[in-house]
Scaffold this motif. Structure first.
Motif, short mmCIF file in Angstrom:
data_model
loop_
_atom_site.label_atom_id
_atom_site.label_comp_id
_atom_site.label_asym_id
_atom_site.label_seq_id
_atom_site.Cartn_x
_atom_site.Cartn_y
_atom_site.Cartn_z
N UNK A 227 1.37 -1.85 2.33
CA UNK A 227 0.09 -2.55 2.09
C UNK A 227 -0.97 -1.58 1.59
N UNK A 228 -1.00 -0.39 2.12
CA UNK A 228 -1.97 0.60 1.63
C UNK A 228 -1.70 0.94 0.17
N UNK A 229 -0.46 1.09 -0.15
CA UNK A 229 -0.11 1.42 -1.53
C UNK A 229 -0.58 0.28 -2.46
N UNK A 230 -0.38 -0.97 -2.04
CA UNK A 230 -0.80 -2.11 -2.86
C UNK A 230 -2.32 -2.18 -3.00
N UNK A 231 -3.05 -1.62 -2.03
CA UNK A 231 -4.51 -1.63 -2.07
C UNK A 231 -5.07 -0.41 -2.80
N UNK A 232 -4.20 0.45 -3.30
CA UNK A 232 -4.65 1.64 -4.00
C UNK A 232 -5.10 2.75 -3.08
N UNK A 233 -4.67 2.70 -1.82
CA UNK A 233 -5.01 3.73 -0.84
C UNK A 233 -3.87 4.72 -0.70
N UNK A 234 -4.18 5.88 -0.16
CA UNK A 234 -3.14 6.87 0.10
C UNK A 234 -2.16 6.33 1.14
N UNK A 235 -0.94 6.84 1.12
CA UNK A 235 0.10 6.31 2.00
C UNK A 235 0.02 6.88 3.41
N UNK A 236 -0.76 7.94 3.62
CA UNK A 236 -0.87 8.53 4.95
C UNK A 236 -1.59 7.61 5.91
N UNK A 237 -1.75 8.03 7.17
CA UNK A 237 -2.38 7.20 8.19
C UNK A 237 -3.77 6.73 7.75
N UNK A 238 -4.09 5.49 8.10
CA UNK A 238 -5.37 4.90 7.71
C UNK A 238 -6.21 4.60 8.94
N UNK A 239 -7.43 5.15 8.97
CA UNK A 239 -8.44 4.83 9.98
C UNK A 239 -9.40 3.80 9.36
N UNK A 306 -7.41 -4.53 8.08
CA UNK A 306 -6.85 -4.33 9.42
C UNK A 306 -5.32 -4.37 9.40
N UNK A 307 -4.75 -5.18 8.53
CA UNK A 307 -3.28 -5.25 8.43
C UNK A 307 -2.69 -3.99 7.81
N UNK A 308 -3.51 -3.25 7.08
CA UNK A 308 -3.03 -2.02 6.45
C UNK A 308 -3.31 -0.79 7.30
N UNK A 309 -4.27 -0.89 8.23
CA UNK A 309 -4.70 0.27 9.01
C UNK A 309 -3.76 0.54 10.18
N UNK A 310 -3.65 1.80 10.55
CA UNK A 310 -2.94 2.18 11.78
C UNK A 310 -3.87 2.13 12.98
#
Length: 429
Positions: A227-239, A306-310
């Motif tokens: 989901x992060x990848x689809x949002x254009x975010x880095x693949x590492x942990x998301x806060x 929230x669905x993409x965040x850890x």
């Protein structure tokens, strides 16, 4: 992977079929904790009693994407700025007359006053004449901010028309006071002499919880990474942080922890006076490239994040300068429902959810904050999928069993805790 038991059946509906009149100066389309709570409770009251009504200021309407099952009464003559002084006394008389007409026509069995600043005095005056009990809700900051103003003088000490005095008068005249947490109940007890005090908690809709379970059955680290990848975010942990950007929210604590976890990214969604300071803090920590500030986001964007965040952070702490505090922290419930672990200071009203026996999230020591140790703890959790799943299970179980709007509404209407109008109010008419 932890076992997810079937939800227990809901408790039986209250015996009382009395119609509820909800009154709130904060209502949709204004988005916020009070307006959202008002909407959901009015909907559940309609389900439980057959009909409910919401009296709200001019311009109130339900935005697209929300279902309304209650009758909305738009107070098109409202002047919500007239909350204190001589202008407020004029509004009180108008509100009293309006409420009296609604009571005579609709015959509500109870009035729930969601905010005492504006509608409170007029509503209570009309309700006492009609012998309709009034429950006044306190959320937290609206009380502490006014009590600080009162304690500092601010011209409000002896003036009965000043906002702090009007708020205290509403609480002391109401048949009962309801609060979102034990912390807020303590604030009420400290500042006002009320007839009856109950803690109801807050909640989410059970349909939202069910939908989030289906989308993210567990912590699902690989699914969140996709989901992060689809949002254009880095693949590492998301806060993630979602909410007002104010000093007492202490979003800077999340930034400091993010700086200690080299592959982590953070998204800070919201607007407020602390926004520029938080951007400067990220720059000072050297993590601006790993931080996003998208501003205010809508409901769909919030849940997608929230669905993409850890982890979803709420590290708030009471601000003695302004009285700002976390009365409960409904964002913790939203994170738990979406499967993002709530990370909190556990302070103020957040203690009810975060420090209970279930422990649905991570509580970090903040006196002082050890950002490096906190980052190490979260890194260890990320490597332990079973532990992450356990947090998700416990958080959702708490929402299913207790922290949902259906349970909150049933508690308010519980026949074992019905509150009749006090004798002195009945006799006052």
């Amino acid at each position: 992977m932890a076992h997810d038991p079937l939800d227990p059946p809901p408790p039986p509906a209250p015996a009382s079929r009395d119609k509820v009149l909800v009154v709130s100066v904060d209502a949709f389309p204004k988005l916020g904790g009070i307006s959202t709570m008002t909407h959901h409770l009015a909907n559940v009251f309609a389900e439980l009693t057959g009909q409910s009504l919401l009296l709200a200021p001019a311009g109130s309407h339900v935005p697209d994407g929300y279902e309304r099952r209650y009758d909305l009464i738009e107070d098109w003559e409202s002047d919500t700025q007239a909350r204190a002084g001589a202008a407020a006394l004029v509004e009180d008389r108008r509100i009293e007359a309006l409420t009296a007409r609604i009571i005579a026509h609709e015959q509500p069995g109870r009035i729930l006053l969601m905010h005492g600043f504006y509608y409170g005095p007029g509503v209570i005056a009309a309700a006492r004449r009609a012998s309709v009990p009034v429950s006044a809700y306190v959320h937290g900051t609206e009380l502490t901010s006014q009590m600080i103003a009162l304690e500092r003088g601010a011209g409000a000490g002896a003036d009965a028309t000043a906002l702090p005095r009007r708020l205290l008068s509403v609480l002391e005249q109401a048949d009962e006071v309801l609060t979102n947490s034990h912390f807020t109940a303590g604030l009420v007890s400290r500042h006002a002499r009320v007839r009856h005090l109950r803690v109801t908690g807050v909640g989410l809709s059970l349909s939202r919880l069910g939908g989030e379970r289906r989308r993210s059955p567990w912590a699902s680290p690989s699914l969140r990474r996709d989901r992060r990848r689809a949002m254009g975010l880095a693949e590492g942990p998301l806060f993630a942080y979602i909410g007002r950007l104010t000093d007492h929210k202490r979003v800077d604590r999340m930034l400091r922890i993010c700086a200690e976890m080299q592959d982590a990214t953070c998204v800070i969604a919201g607007e407020g006076p602390a926004g520029q300071a938080l951007a400067a803090c990220a720059a000072d920590l050297g993590i601006s490239s790993r931080c996003r500030f998208p501003g205010r986001i809508g409901e769909a964007e919030k849940w997608a994040l929230l669905r993409a965040a850890n982890f979803s952070f709420l590290m708030s702490e009471f601000d003695p300068r302004t009285g700002a505090c976390e009365g409960f922290g409904i964002g913790l419930l939203e994170a738990a429902a979406a499967g993002a672990l709530p990370v909190s200071s556990g302070a103020d009203g957040m203690a009810d959810f975060m420090l209970g026996p279930e422990r649905p999230g991570v509580v970090l020591p903040v006196a002082p904050l050890d950002a490096r140790a906190s980052a190490a703890l979260l890194s260890r959790l990320l490597a332990d999928e079973a532990a992450m799943d356990g947090f998700v299970l416990r958080g959702r179980r708490m929402i299913s069993n207790r922290y949902n709007w259906s349970s909150v509404a049933r508690m308010i209407l519980s026949p074992r805790q019905q509150v009749a109008p006090s004798r002195e109010l009945r006799d006052a008419g």
